[in-house]
Design an enzyme around this catalytic site. Structure first.
Site, PDB file in Angstrom:
ATOM      1  CG  ASP A  37      -2.154   0.873   1.085  1.00 60.13           C
ATOM      2  OD1 ASP A  37      -2.001   2.091   0.848  1.00 60.13           O
ATOM      3  OD2 ASP A  37      -3.269   0.333   1.194  1.00 60.13           O
ATOM      4  CG  ASP A  55       2.415   5.620  -6.309  1.00 59.07           C
ATOM      5  OD1 ASP A  55       1.455   4.969  -6.779  1.00 59.07           O
ATOM      6  OD2 ASP A  55       2.547   6.855  -6.436  1.00 59.07           O
ATOM      7  CB  SER A 120     -17.431  -1.236  -7.399  1.00 53.64           C
ATOM      8  OG  SER A 120     -18.492  -0.412  -7.040  1.00 53.64           O
ATOM      9  CB  CYS A 122     -19.831   1.907  -9.023  1.00 49.75           C
ATOM     10  SG  CYS A 122     -20.194   2.639  -7.425  1.00 49.75           S
ATOM     11  CE1 TYR A 151     -14.008   2.891  -6.946  1.00 46.12           C
ATOM     12  CE2 TYR A 151     -16.378   2.511  -7.023  1.00 46.12           C
ATOM     13  CZ  TYR A 151     -15.125   2.198  -6.525  1.00 46.12           C
ATOM     14  OH  TYR A 151     -15.010   1.189  -5.595  1.00 46.12           O
ATOM     15  NE  ARG A 286     -25.272   0.519  -7.238  1.00 44.28           N
ATOM     16  CZ  ARG A 286     -24.414   1.545  -7.251  1.00 44.28           C
ATOM     17  NH1 ARG A 286     -23.655   1.786  -6.201  1.00 44.28           N
ATOM     18  NH2 ARG A 286     -24.302   2.313  -8.302  1.00 44.28           N
TER      19      ARG A 286
END
Ligand SMILES: NC(=O)c1ccc[n+]([C@@H]2O[C@H](COP(=O)([O-])OP(=O)(O)OC[C@H]3O[C@@H](n4cnc5c(N)ncnc54)[C@H](O)[C@@H]3O)[C@@H](O)[C@H]2O)c1
Length: 338
Positions: A37, A55, A120, A122, A151, A286
């Site tokens: 991370d 990174d 996700s 989404c 996203y 949702r």
């Protein structure tokens, strides 16, 4: 006879909410675990055998952390609640595209045996989510595509990358579509927190009796999955032979007002709701269709929202009380020094 070596698992995003819990789960399940991370976990130490601060928008860093790994759980992402993801399309798309491309490529180069991508809900078409009384979303509903801007589109693209890497290079990929995860050790302030944590924070800092602000009219609906179910589901999906995208969530649909009432009950405070219609509320409704999840795993998330919110609320309230007492002792010290 020597014992077989424990397999190595890499968890990217191990400094974040789900990644941190997944590291602990995999350790307990007998894996050797490497976390990666850009930051360490904020609220507690890590159980990882190794933790690399990297990174992951750089290919060389993705290559470094995938060396020697049998399984990769790729959870690192630039993400947050609805306020954050609607206000940062370019940054999210740029950061996540790089991480996802490079993690797949590095996993291929380093002969990783299995790669799990955290997608996700989404990704689902916005046109299918216009009513609070929404029809639960099935995996095949993702196309024809009309995902959440930024996203969601980026997640859908990365799902396809997983498919291409599997078809063209034989990398064994798994794709999990999470539906709103909550629980202790999740971000609860700073702008990246999601609805359950934000609600817990607002209730914890409200006077008793008092009021809290709810974004939108509160009638928008969602389902929420407790973190313990989430990490167990991830592990089960990684071990399964199923290679297509799979929902991982509950199908307990609640309105945002109902979520607020559940948090208020856990707090034992008397709090009224004040709606702010100018704030983003995301899609109108949702929910997760778990038909395929049940068929593939003979399992689905178990925890009800009411049961899961109680420990979440109390953890956030304790964090806030501890932060307030540190602030008071610092203020007191500086007053005394004057
Ligand atoms: N929490 C949810 O409700 C939810 C819902 C759907 C999907 N997801 C997905 O699950 C995954 C984990 O989510 P989370 O809730 O734990 O989020 P989180 O923000 O707590 O964790 C993500 C981690 O990724 C790390 N990261 C970001 N940029 C990085 C970079 N350039 N290099 C290395 N690390 C970087 C962050 O530092 C953070 O620790 C994400 O991929 C997210 O999109 C989460």
């Amino acid at each position: 006879m020597s014992k077989p070596m424990k397999p190595w698992a890499l968890v990217t995003g191990a400094g974040g909410f789900i990644g941190h819990h997944l590291v602990s789960y995999l350790k307990a399940a007998g894996y050797r675990v490497r976390g990666a991370d850009i930051k360490r976990p904020e609220y507690s130490g890590t159980d990882a055998d190794e933790f690399m601060l990297l990174d992951l928008r750089e290919l060389k860093n993705c290559q470094t952390c995938t060396i020697g790994m049998d399984r990769v759980y790729h959870l690192a992402a630039d993400m947050g609640g609805i306020g954050y993801i609607t206000g940062s399309h370019a940054g999210i798309a740029y950061n996540n595209s790089l991480m996802n491309l490079y993690m797949l490529e590095a996993s291929r180069c380093n002969n990783v045996e299995r790669f799990l991508f955290s997608s996700s809900a989404c990704v689902y078409p916005q046109g299918l989510q216009t009513s609070p009384d929404v029809t639960p979303l099935r995996e095949e509903d993702a196309f024809p595509a009309e995902p959440e801007e930024g996203y969601g589109l980026e997640k859908l693209y990365a799902e396809k990358l997983c498919q291409y890497y599997m078809e063209d290079y034989g990398l064994s990929t798994r794709v999990v579509r999470f539906h709103n995860v909550y629980g202790p050790l999740g971000t609860y302030d700073g702008g990246r927190e999601k609805a359950p944590a934000a609600m817990c924070r607002k209730v914890a800092c409200a006077p008793n009796p008092g009021t809290i602000e709810v974004w939108g009219d509160g009638k928008q609906t969602r389902s929420f999955m407790y973190i313990d179910d989430c990490v167990e589901g991830i592990h089960r999906i990684m071990r399964s032979d199923y290679r297509e995208p799979l929902n991982l969530g509950t199908d307990e649909l609640v309105s945002v007002d109902e979520l607020a009432e559940i948090v208020i009950t856990a707090s034992e405070k008397k709090i009224a709701l004040v709606h702010d219609l100018t704030k983003p509320q995301g899609v109108r409704g949702r929910n997760s269709d778990n038909t395929r999840l049940r068929a593939v795993l003979q399992w689905e998330p178990q925890m009800t929202l009411r049961k899961g919110i109680a420990p979440t609320y109390h953890w956030i309230a304790e964090q806030m009380a501890a932060a307030a007492s540190v602030e008071m002792s610092v203020t007191g010290a500086s007053v005394a020094a004057e």
